[in-house]
Design a protein around this motif. Sequence first.
Motif, PDB file in Angstrom:
ATOM      1  N   GLY A  21       0.808  -1.214   0.000  1.00 47.45           N
ATOM      2  CA  GLY A  21       0.000   0.000   0.000  1.00 47.45           C
ATOM      3  C   GLY A  21       0.837   1.258   0.000  1.00 47.45           C
ATOM      4  O   GLY A  21       2.055   1.219   0.177  1.00 47.45           O
ATOM      5  N   ARG A  22       0.161   2.362  -0.234  1.00 43.38           N
ATOM      6  CA  ARG A  22       0.819   3.673  -0.284  1.00 43.38           C
ATOM      7  C   ARG A  22       0.287   4.546   0.828  1.00 43.38           C
ATOM      8  O   ARG A  22      -0.912   4.565   1.085  1.00 43.38           O
ATOM      9  CB  ARG A  22       0.460   4.377  -1.593  1.00 43.38           C
ATOM     10  CG  ARG A  22       1.413   4.160  -2.735  1.00 43.38           C
ATOM     11  CD  ARG A  22       0.816   4.779  -3.969  1.00 43.38           C
ATOM     12  NE  ARG A  22       1.042   6.235  -3.997  1.00 43.38           N
ATOM     13  CZ  ARG A  22       2.174   6.787  -4.429  1.00 43.38           C
ATOM     14  NH1 ARG A  22       3.153   6.041  -4.835  1.00 43.38           N
ATOM     15  NH2 ARG A  22       2.316   8.117  -4.442  1.00 43.38           N
ATOM     16  N   ILE A  23       1.186   5.279   1.482  1.00 49.79           N
ATOM     17  CA  ILE A  23       0.760   6.268   2.467  1.00 49.79           C
ATOM     18  C   ILE A  23       1.395   7.588   2.068  1.00 49.79           C
ATOM     19  O   ILE A  23       2.621   7.694   1.997  1.00 49.79           O
ATOM     20  CB  ILE A  23       1.201   5.877   3.879  1.00 49.79           C
ATOM     21  CG1 ILE A  23       0.570   4.550   4.276  1.00 49.79           C
ATOM     22  CG2 ILE A  23       0.820   6.952   4.878  1.00 49.79           C
ATOM     23  CD1 ILE A  23       1.178   3.937   5.497  1.00 49.79           C
ATOM     24  N   GLU A  24       0.562   8.570   1.776  1.00 50.46           N
ATOM     25  CA  GLU A  24       1.084   9.893   1.459  1.00 50.46           C
ATOM     26  C   GLU A  24       0.698  10.852   2.568  1.00 50.46           C
ATOM     27  O   GLU A  24      -0.455  10.924   2.966  1.00 50.46           O
ATOM     28  CB  GLU A  24       0.478  10.411   0.148  1.00 50.46           C
ATOM     29  CG  GLU A  24       1.100   9.794  -1.085  1.00 50.46           C
ATOM     30  CD  GLU A  24       0.373  10.232  -2.350  1.00 50.46           C
ATOM     31  OE1 GLU A  24      -0.223  11.326  -2.329  1.00 50.46           O
ATOM     32  OE2 GLU A  24       0.396   9.466  -3.320  1.00 50.46           O
ATOM     33  N   VAL A  25       1.687  11.576   3.062  1.00 51.14           N
ATOM     34  CA  VAL A  25       1.401  12.634   4.029  1.00 51.14           C
ATOM     35  C   VAL A  25       2.022  13.900   3.460  1.00 51.14           C
ATOM     36  O   VAL A  25       3.157  13.863   2.965  1.00 51.14           O
ATOM     37  CB  VAL A  25       1.991  12.308   5.408  1.00 51.14           C
ATOM     38  CG1 VAL A  25       1.617  13.381   6.412  1.00 51.14           C
ATOM     39  CG2 VAL A  25       1.499  10.961   5.893  1.00 51.14           C
ATOM     40  N   PHE A  26       1.293  14.981   3.489  1.00 52.43           N
ATOM     41  CA  PHE A  26       1.693  16.247   2.852  1.00 52.43           C
ATOM     42  C   PHE A  26       2.046  15.989   1.384  1.00 52.43           C
ATOM     43  O   PHE A  26       2.961  16.603   0.844  1.00 52.43           O
ATOM     44  CB  PHE A  26       2.911  16.879   3.544  1.00 52.43           C
ATOM     45  CG  PHE A  26       2.754  17.072   5.030  1.00 52.43           C
ATOM     46  CD1 PHE A  26       1.820  17.959   5.534  1.00 52.43           C
ATOM     47  CD2 PHE A  26       3.546  16.354   5.910  1.00 52.43           C
ATOM     48  CE1 PHE A  26       1.691  18.136   6.899  1.00 52.43           C
ATOM     49  CE2 PHE A  26       3.414  16.528   7.280  1.00 52.43           C
ATOM     50  CZ  PHE A  26       2.481  17.423   7.772  1.00 52.43           C
ATOM     51  N   GLY A  27       1.375  15.048   0.750  1.00 52.91           N
ATOM     52  CA  GLY A  27       1.605  14.791  -0.662  1.00 52.91           C
ATOM     53  C   GLY A  27       2.878  14.013  -0.955  1.00 52.91           C
ATOM     54  O   GLY A  27       3.231  13.823  -2.115  1.00 52.91           O
TER      55      GLY A  27
END
Lengths: 256, 386
Positions: free
Chosen positions: A63-69
Amino acid sequence: MADTSDAIIRVRGLRNQFGSQVIHDGLDLDVNRGEVLGVVGGSGTGKSVLLRTIVGLNRPAAGRIEVFGQDLTSLSEAEREMLEERWGVLFQDGALFSSLSVAQNVEVPLREHSNLPPDLIDEIAALKISMTGLPAEAGPKFPSELSGGMRKRAGLARALALDPEILFLDEPTAGLDPIGAAAFDELIKQLQQALGLTVFMVTHDLDSLHAICDRIAVLAEKRVMVIGTMEEMLQHSHPWIREYFHGPRARAVVGA
Amino acid sequence: MSTETDAIQGPATAAWLKMEHRKGLRLLRAGGRWGIGDAAHLDAKLRRLEISTGEAVQIDASDIAVMDTAGAWVLYRAIKGLRAQGLTVEIANATPNVAEMLDEVVRNDNPCEIAPPQGNAVVNMIAQIGESVVDIAAETAQLISFLGSIFVTLARTAAQPRRLRLVPLVHHMQQVGLNALPIVGLISFLIGVVLAYQGASQLQKFGAEVFVVDLIAISILREIGILLTAIVIAGRSGSAFTAQIGSMKVNEEVDAMRTLGLDPMEVLVVPRVLALVFTLPLLAFFSDIIGLFGGALMAWITLDISPGLFLERLHASLGPWTFWVGIIKAPVFAFIIAMLGCFEGFQVVGSSESVGQKTTRAVVESIFLVIVVDAIFSIFFAFIGI
């Protein structure tokens, strides 16, 4: 509050498993900038695991986790560290360092990640202690000398030390008496508004959900089953959600 | 709210501060991101401000894109300093975000102490000495009462053998006895080798190589075998007892036992004490044999003393009591180690940090007491002449 395109945290297809036990499978979640999101779910649905995965304490299987893009999994060590300074985490019982006083605890991130002169660090630590509603006398005390509620406030002061944009809270009101819990809810709401924080909160407390959450995410069947406002939760037809938001404990809060 | 928070993500213009001089008025123009990253240099700049009395100061905040509490604090403390000098300071054109941050900071200007009060170093030292004396006295009293209750519980168990918990007893015997064989064996073997080697190199000077057997046999059987085993077991099992009972105490399992009518002395202490008292003599015997084996091997290699000769010499050198003098001490040492391990476990209060402290104490105290008691035994044996 903010439109959906403005997600500060974006989780896509998250999979977590411990051994053969799958906790999350294909979990998607958006947290919008400036909102207070409450995460609920039955025991063992991996609410805390989700929080720990987003802040990088637990490595997801997929999976992917993006924080602040920015995609967390593809960052270098230095970039990650920069990112970590932009969020604060409050653990269940504060997780204060027991060998340091409350004020010294608040100073740890300031000393580690800022180039401020020592007198300014002391002043900012005192400022944060006061902002979280602790009396000045609490500053030089050790965590073991404080009550549970005060330890949580001190943990919150430490989480806010670097003026983060996102605040992660793991069951912030667990273990507090109703008066203390209500006061803590009030404090989070007030700080969130004053500082423009985005709050990601794992909770079981229906009062908290009702009082301060803009949206609620329900974890079930290894993913975020529903996300929406309290009103939408109340109208939802899923049996678990009905049970949760219309049960005897909920009725007193929602007045349904 | 969304406009001001958007600015955080917007173009990251570094914070700046410019000073303009107009007649009788100092104009400070501030702009950019007044965040924690820039707070240090902004603060340095503001501290260098030199403004003569009588001038009015105006701060133009219109260009501040975004401000956090650290930035607001730096500005606020400068304003406070200027006002303390008797200057009039006003802030013009503050955006809602800046005004809100400044408000938040003003509301929370509550200085506090950072570190707990230290006090006078000499007084602290004397107080600490006094405290530890009182602590030692109190703990000694508690230890004696603990010793008493172990004996009472043991006596009760002897009167009603049904009350002995057999499964935990066997479990602990395996833990402290059987599972300790490899480490005890390895250490004993190495000590036997070292003794033989060192003894040989000294005795060779006198042409008395063969007496190395006496040296090995007497030192290992009388002292080293049992002492070494006791020290290893204190580090290995005494500490485990403290940690096990201590974490049960932290978890309130001990309290739960009491409310269920179970006696922690009977459930936790007696099986551990008996397990160690039964197994330490066996371990000491094992250590003796392996130590002698190591010594014999080394004597064979370096001095050419064949195993047959070694055994012959061994028979000649051993008195009737040599072996028993060592083994007789084992149950006593076992009792000391188990008692201290369990006792310190019950002394744990509150956090898991305390478990670590008490575990260290248990090991240090039991090794210390074992050596003291060993010395007393030596004097006693010398007195009765064996």
